[in-house]
Design an enzyme around this catalytic site. Structure first.
Site, mmCIF file in Angstrom:
data_model
loop_
_atom_site.group_PDB
_atom_site.id
_atom_site.type_symbol
_atom_site.label_atom_id
_atom_site.label_comp_id
_atom_site.label_asym_id
_atom_site.label_seq_id
_atom_site.Cartn_x
_atom_site.Cartn_y
_atom_site.Cartn_z
ATOM 1 N N CYS A 116 -2.932 8.750 5.869
ATOM 2 C CA CYS A 116 -1.702 8.747 6.664
ATOM 3 C C CYS A 116 -2.015 9.025 8.133
ATOM 4 O O CYS A 116 -1.420 8.423 9.032
ATOM 5 C CB CYS A 116 -0.717 9.792 6.154
ATOM 6 S SG CYS A 116 -0.137 9.467 4.488
ATOM 7 N N CYS A 162 0.828 -1.213 0.000
ATOM 8 C CA CYS A 162 0.000 0.000 0.000
ATOM 9 C C CYS A 162 0.856 1.255 0.000
ATOM 10 O O CYS A 162 0.336 2.366 -0.069
ATOM 11 C CB CYS A 162 -0.915 0.039 1.212
ATOM 12 S SG CYS A 162 -1.922 -1.434 1.374
#
Lengths: 403, 385, 127
Positions: free
Chosen positions: C106, C37
Site C-alpha cells: 500500500c 489487485c
C-alpha cells in the site's frame, strides 16, 4: 442490541441454550466412556449416544444404523470420499466428479485423491450457482466411481438439485456423496426418498456444539467404506476413537429441535432475509450472488461494486459477517465460489455474505440496513472507480497501471 | 440418585469443575468460528491460542508443536499414517502391548508394504530391550512405544528406547495418553533424547472428550489425515472444537500443577488396595516394573474377570475387565498374553484405576466388597466342582 | 487484521478527499493500481507558478492501509516542490503508519501515485 450484530450463522451458530442444557449432565455426572461395558457409567453414556443417533437419523429420514459419528463435516467428507473411492476403485474405476463451488473439505480431499492416482472432473456451475444436470451427465465416464455435490452452498446458499442428481447416479451405478453441512434444519432432507449413498452432517451449523458430526452410510443398497481412523473398532469399525458423549448428545438435541421447529423458523428467517434484501436493493450497482429462488432462507450474498472488500469489512465492523467463506477468509484471495459464478475479481472482492439465524431480530436487520447504506455511500465517495462508473466509463476497457 | 464408586479412570475421567467452568462460556455466549475475522471469531482464536500455550507448557513443548485433534486415536493415526505417507515403505517398530489405535493403523500400513517389527515385553510388562535392539537391525523408519500402558499401568523408558533408536534416523512417537497427569512429561528433554512426537488426550486427565493433541517435532513431515480448510498448520482441517480445546488447556495445566501431590496420594491408596488384594489371594500384574501410581491390574485364580466385574458393579463399584475400547471383546487381553500370563489367569483380569476424587474409605469398602464377592464366587466354584 | 491507531484515524477521517479538474493546467493526476489487485489510487496535485504543491486530493479504492497511505501523502506533499515530493519514500509512509508486512504494498502504491501525479504535471509543462 448487542454489537457487533452476528450475521454469520453459516460460519457457525451459537449452541441453543436448550441444547447446552442437555449436554451439561454428560459433562458432569454422566461422564462415563460409552465404550465401557462393565459398569453403569458406560451404559448411561452409551444409551445417550444411541438416543442421539436416533434423533439425527430422524431429521434426515435415515435408519439410526446408517449414522456414523465423526468429529465434524470435514472429517465426514474425508471419510466418505476417501473411504468409498478407495473401496470401490478396483471394481468401478478411478474417476471422481465434483463441483468447483464445493467446500474446501471436499475439494482438497478430491485433490488428494488425484495425487493418489485418481482422475477428477471439477464441474462449472451456472451464473446462478446451480449445477446444470446436462453438464453433470456429460461428465460421467464408464470409470466414474463417485460424485460429490453439496446440498447447500456455504457462500451463496443455493440448493443443488440433489434428488435429480441422485437418480442419475443410481442409474449409472455411481456412489453419490452429498455434503449437507449447511442444509440441516434449512431444507427438508429425506434419505428414504433421496438416492444418496453418503451424506455429511455437522452440529455446529445447526445450533449444536463444535467437534461433532456424522456420516450417513446407506445400508440398502449397502455402501462400504475403507475406514480412515483405525483403533478400538468404534462405530462398527468405520471410525475408531472414544465418543465424545456430551457433544453427541448436543448434536442429537439440536437435530431434534431442527426437525420440530424448522418449518416455522424458516418462514421467520425468510421474512428477515427479504427485509434485508429490500433494504439494500435500492442501492445502485449492488448485485445478489446466486439464485434467489433455489436458495436457503438464511443466506444473502451481495456484491457492492466499486467498494473494496476489506475496507468494507472495516467500515461495517458493527456487523459480524464474512467475505468469502470463513475457512479462507484469512487470505486476501477473492472467493473461488464467486469466481465460479462468473463474478469478476472486483465484485468477488466486494462481496459480503449475510447469514441469518435463530436469534436474529428485526431490529438487528434494520440496523444493518442503515449502516450499510451509510458506509457503502461513504466508501464510494472515496472510490475513484465509483467516479469513473458515474462518468460512464467501462472499467473493463481501462488500461491499468500494474504495480 | 445412587452413584457407584468410580474406579475406572484409565477409561475416562470425570470433568474437573474448573475445566467445566472454563468451557461453559464457549458453550453459551462465546460461539465464534475461530477462522472468522470478526470479533466472535477472533475471541475463539485467542482462546485456542491460550489453550495451545497451556498444553505446551504442561509438557514443556513449544505452542507451535501442538496439533489439536479430536482424540487420542486420531492423533495416533495421524502420526503413523501421516509420517508413513511421507516416507518410502520400510519398517515400523512397535511394542506388542500398544493400544489398538496404534496396532490397527500399523496393520493397515502393513497392507501397503510396511513391515512391522514387533517388540516383545517381559513378564513384568516392560519392553524387552534385547528384542528392541533386534528390531533396530531392520532400520525401522517409524517407532511407536507407549509411555504407560492403559491396562497394567507399566511405564516404559521411552527416552532410553528413543536414544537407542537414533542411529536409524527414524521418527519416534510415544502414545502418552495414559501418562498425562500421572507422570511428568518433558517434551524438550524427550525430544533431545530422540522422541519426535507424543499423543495426549484431554479426557484421561479430567478434561473433556473430543480434544487431544499430537505434540510434534516440526522436522517430522506429516501428510494430514483430514484435508480441507487447512486448520492446524494444514495438518488437521476442520472447524476447531473451541470449548473442548479450552477445557483441554485448563486440564493440562491442572494436570501438571497437581502431579506431585496427586501421585503421592494415589500411590498410598493403591498400596492399601493391593495389600487387600494380595491378602485375598489375588495376583497383581506388572508389580516388578515401574507403574503409574493409580493403576492396579489383578486376577484371582479360577475366577472369571467378566463375572467378577459384573458382581462388583452390582455391589456399587465401577471397574474394568480390560481396556474400555475392547471391553466388548471377550478375548483375553493382548497385553497379558504378551506378558506370558497363562490364559486362565488372564481371563480373570480386572483393572482398578484410581482418580483424584476417590478416598481411603472407598478403597476399604471396595476391599470388603471384593472379599465378599470372591468368597461367594469361590463358593460357587467349589459347589460346581 | 490489526491496524495502527494512525491507519484507523486516516481511514475514519480521510484528509483531502476529492477531485480537481484534470485538464486544469496546474493539476497533475496520477492513477495507479488495478481493481483486480484490490486497490486503485488516484492522487492529484495542484502546483503553483513557483513549482510548489499548494493542494492535493485523493480517491482510493482499497483496504484501510491503502486509504490511509494515500490520505497521508496528500498531507505530506502539500508545501513541497514537485521534486521534493518525489523524494518521499514508501518506507517513510510505512513507518509513519506502522503498516504490517502484508500491507507494505500500500505504501509502495502511494509512492507510485506521487510519481505518477508529478510525471503527469511535468508532461503538461513539457519537462
Amino acid at each position: 442490541m448487542k454489537l457487533p450484530i452476528y450475521l454469520d450463522y453459516s460460519a457457525t451458530t451459537p449452541v441453543d441454550p436448550r441444547v447446552a442444557e442437555k449436554m451439561i449432565p454428560y459433562l458432569c455426572e454422566h461422564f462415563g466412556n460409552p465404550a465401557s461395558r462393565s459398569h453403569s457409567f458406560g451404559w448411561v453414556a452409551d444409551a445417550a449416544v444411541e438416543e442421539a443417533r436416533e434423533q439425527v437419523a430422524a431429521l434426515v429420514g435415515a435408519d439410526p444404523k446408517e449414522i456414523v459419528w465423526t468429529s465434524g463435516a470435514t472429517e465426514s467428507n474425508n471419510l466418505a470420499i476417501k473411504g468409498a473411492a478407495n473401496f470401490y476403485a478396483g471394481t468401478k474405476g478411478k474417476h471422481i466428479i465434483t463441483v468447483k463451488t464445493e467446500h474446501k473439505a471436499v475439494l482438497d480431499t478430491v485433490r488428494e485423491m488425484e495425487r493418489q492416482g485418481f482422475e477428477a472432473t471439477y464441474l462449472d456451475v451456472k451464473e446462478d450457482g446451480l449445477l446444470d444436470l446436462e453438464v453433470f451427465k456429460a461428465a460421467i465416464r464408464p470409470d466414474t466411481v463417485l460424485a460429490s455435490v453439496m446440498f447447500v452452498n456455504n457462500e451463496v446458499g443455493v440448493i443443488q438439485p440433489i434428488a435429480e442428481l441422485g437418480e442419475i447416479c443410481r442409474e449409472k451405478g455411481i456412489i453419490f456423496h452429498v455434503d449437507a453441512a449447511q442444509a440441516t434444519g434449512k431444507v427438508e432432507i429425506d434419505l428414504s426418498k433421496l438416492k444418496v449413498d453418503l451424506m455429511s452432517f455437522c452440529a455446529h451449523k445447526t445450533y449444536g456444539p463444535k467437534g461433532i458430526g456424522a456420516l450417513y452410510v446407506r445400508r440398502k443398497p449397502r455402501i462400504r467404506l475403507e475406514a480412515q481412523m483405525h483403533g478400538g473398532g468404534h462405530e462398527r469399525g468405520f471410525r475408531s476413537g472414544t465418543l465424545p458423549t456430551h457433544q453427541i448428545v448436543g448434536m442429537g438435541e439440536c437435530f431434534r429441535l431442527a426437525k420440530e421447529e424448522m418449518a416455522e423458523e424458516n418462514i421467520r428467517i425468510a421474512a428477515l432475509r427479504d427485509r434485508l434484501l429490500n433494504g439494500l436493493k435500492e442501492m445502485e450497482a449492488t448485485f445478489v450472488n446466486g439464485d434467489l429462488e433455489h436458495r436457503v432462507a438464511h443466506n444473502l450474498n451481495i456484491s457492492f461494486a466499486y467498494v473494496e472488500g476489506e475496507s468494507m469489512i472495516m467500515a461495517i465492523k458493527d456487523l459480524a459477517v464474512s467475505s468469502g467463506s470463513a475457512c479462507t477468509s484469512a487470505s486476501l484471495e477473492p472467493s473461488y465460489v464467486l469466481r465460479a459464478l462468473g463474478r469478476d475479481d472486483e465484485l468477488a472482492h466486494s462481496s459480503i455474505r449475510f447469514s441469518i439465524g435463530r436469534f436474529t431480530t428485526e431490529e438487528e436487520i434494520d440496523y444493518a440496513i442503515k449502516l450499510l447504506n451509510v458506509k457503502v455511500g461513504k466508501l464510494r465517495e472515496l472510490s475513484p472507480l465509483w467516479d469513473m462508473y458515474k462518468e460512464g466509463i467501462d472499467l473493463s476497457t481501462v488500461q491499468w497501471a500494474a504495480h | 440418585m445412587f452413584q457407584p464408586v468410580y474406579l475406572d479412570h484409565n477409561a475416562t475421567t470425570p470433568l474437573d469443575p474448573a475445566v467445566l467452568a472454563a468451557m461453559m462460556p464457549w458453550l453459551e455466549n462465546q460461539f465464534g468460528n475461530a477462522s472468522s475475522r470478526h470479533e466472535y471469531g477472533r475471541a475463539a482464536r485467542r482462546a485456542i491460542d491460550e489453550a495451545r500455550q497451556q498444553v505446551a507448557t504442561a509438557v514443556n513443548a513449544h505452542p507451535t508443536e501442538v496439533v489439536f485433534t479430536s482424540g487420542g486415536s486420531e492423533a495416533n493415526n495421524l502420526f503413523l499414517k501421516g509420517a508413513a505417507a511421507s516416507l518410502k515403505p520400510s519398517g515400523i517398530a512397535l511394542s506388542v502391548i500398544e493400544h489398538p489405535c496404534i496396532l490397527k493403523p500399523a496393520a493397515q500400513l502393513a497392507r501397503q508394504g510396511w513391515q512391522i517389527q514387533s517388540v516383545t515385553v517381559d513378564g513384568a510388562g516392560s519392553v524387552d530391550f534385547s528384542s528392541f535392539t533386534d528390531a533396530l537391525a531392520y532400520k525401522p523408519q517409524l517407532f511407536s512405544f507407549m509411555m504407560a500402558n492403559n491396562e497394567t499401568g507399566v511405564i516404559q523408558d521411552v527416552a532410553k528406547l528413543a536414544s537407542a533408536a537414533r542411529a536409524t534416523g527414524g521418527w519416534f512417537h510415544s502414545d502418552a495418553v495414559q501418562a498425562l497427569g500421572k507422570l511428568a512429561i518433558n517434551f524438550r528433554a524427550l525430544n533431545a533424547a530422540g522422541v519426535h512426537a507424543l499423543t495426549l488426550s484431554a479426557h484421561k486427565a479430567y478434561g473433556p472428550k473430543g480434544a487431544a493433541a499430537l505434540i510434534l517435532d516440526k522436522r517430522v513431515e506429516l501428510q494430514p489425515l483430514i484435508a480441507g480448510g487447512g486448520h492446524e498448520r494444514g495438518l488437521r482441517s476442520g472447524t476447531e472444537n473451541v470449548a473442548a480445546i479450552v477445557g483441554f488447556g485448563v486440564a493440562a495445566e491442572l494436570a501438571a500443577k497437581r502431579l506431585a501431590e496427586q501421585t503421592e496420594q494415589l500411590a498410598k491408596w493403591r498400596e492399601s488396595l493391593e495389600c487387600g488384594i494380595v491378602a485375598l489371594g489375588g495376583q497383581v500384574f506388572g508389580t516388578d516394573a515401574p507403574r503409574l501410581a493409580n493403576t492396579s491390574y489383578f486376577a484371582f485364580a479360577d475366577i472369571d474377570g467378566e463375572t467378577l466385574v459384573g458382581k462388583l458393579d452390582r455391589a456399587g463399584f465401577a471397574v474394568a475387565s480390560g481396556a474400555a475400547c475392547s471391553s466388548a471383546n471377550p478375548e483375553a487381553s493382548h497385553v497379558l498374553r504378551a506378558m506370558s500370563v497363562p490364559s486362565e489367569m488372564a481371563r480373570g483380569a480386572v483393572r482398578v484405576s484410581l482418580g483424584r476424587a476417590n478416598s481411603q474409605s472407598q478403597i476399604d469398602e471396595f476391599i470388603n466388597a471384593l472379599q465378599a464377592t470372591i468368597k461367594n464366587l469361590q463358593g460357587l466354584t467349589a459347589i460346581a466342582a | 487484521m490489526s491496524y495502527s491507531v494512525k491507519v484507523i484515524d486516516h481511514y475514519e477521517n480521510p484528509r483531502n478527499v476529492g477531485t480537481f479538474a484534470k485538464e486544469d493546467d496546474g493539476v497533475g493526476t496520477g492513477m495507479v493500481g488495478a481493481p483486480a489487485c484490490g486497490d486503485v489510487m488516484k492522487l492529484q496535485i495542484k502546483v503553483n507558478k513557483a513549482g510548489v504543491i499548494e493542494d492535493a486530493k485523493f480517491k482510493t479504492y482499497g483496504c484501510g492501509s491503502a486509504i490511509a497511505s494515500s490520505s497521508l501523502v496528500t498531507e505530506w506533499v502539500k508545501g513541497k516542490t514537485v521534486d521534493q515530493a518525489l523524494a518521499i519514500k514508501n518506507t517513510e509512509i510505512a513507518e509513519e503508519l506502522a503498516l504490517p508486512p502484508v500491507k507494505i504494498h500500500c505504501s509502495i502504491l502511494a509512492e507510485d501515485a506521487i510519481k505518477a501525479a508529478v510525471a503527469d504535471y511535468k508532461k503538461k509543462h513539457g519537462e
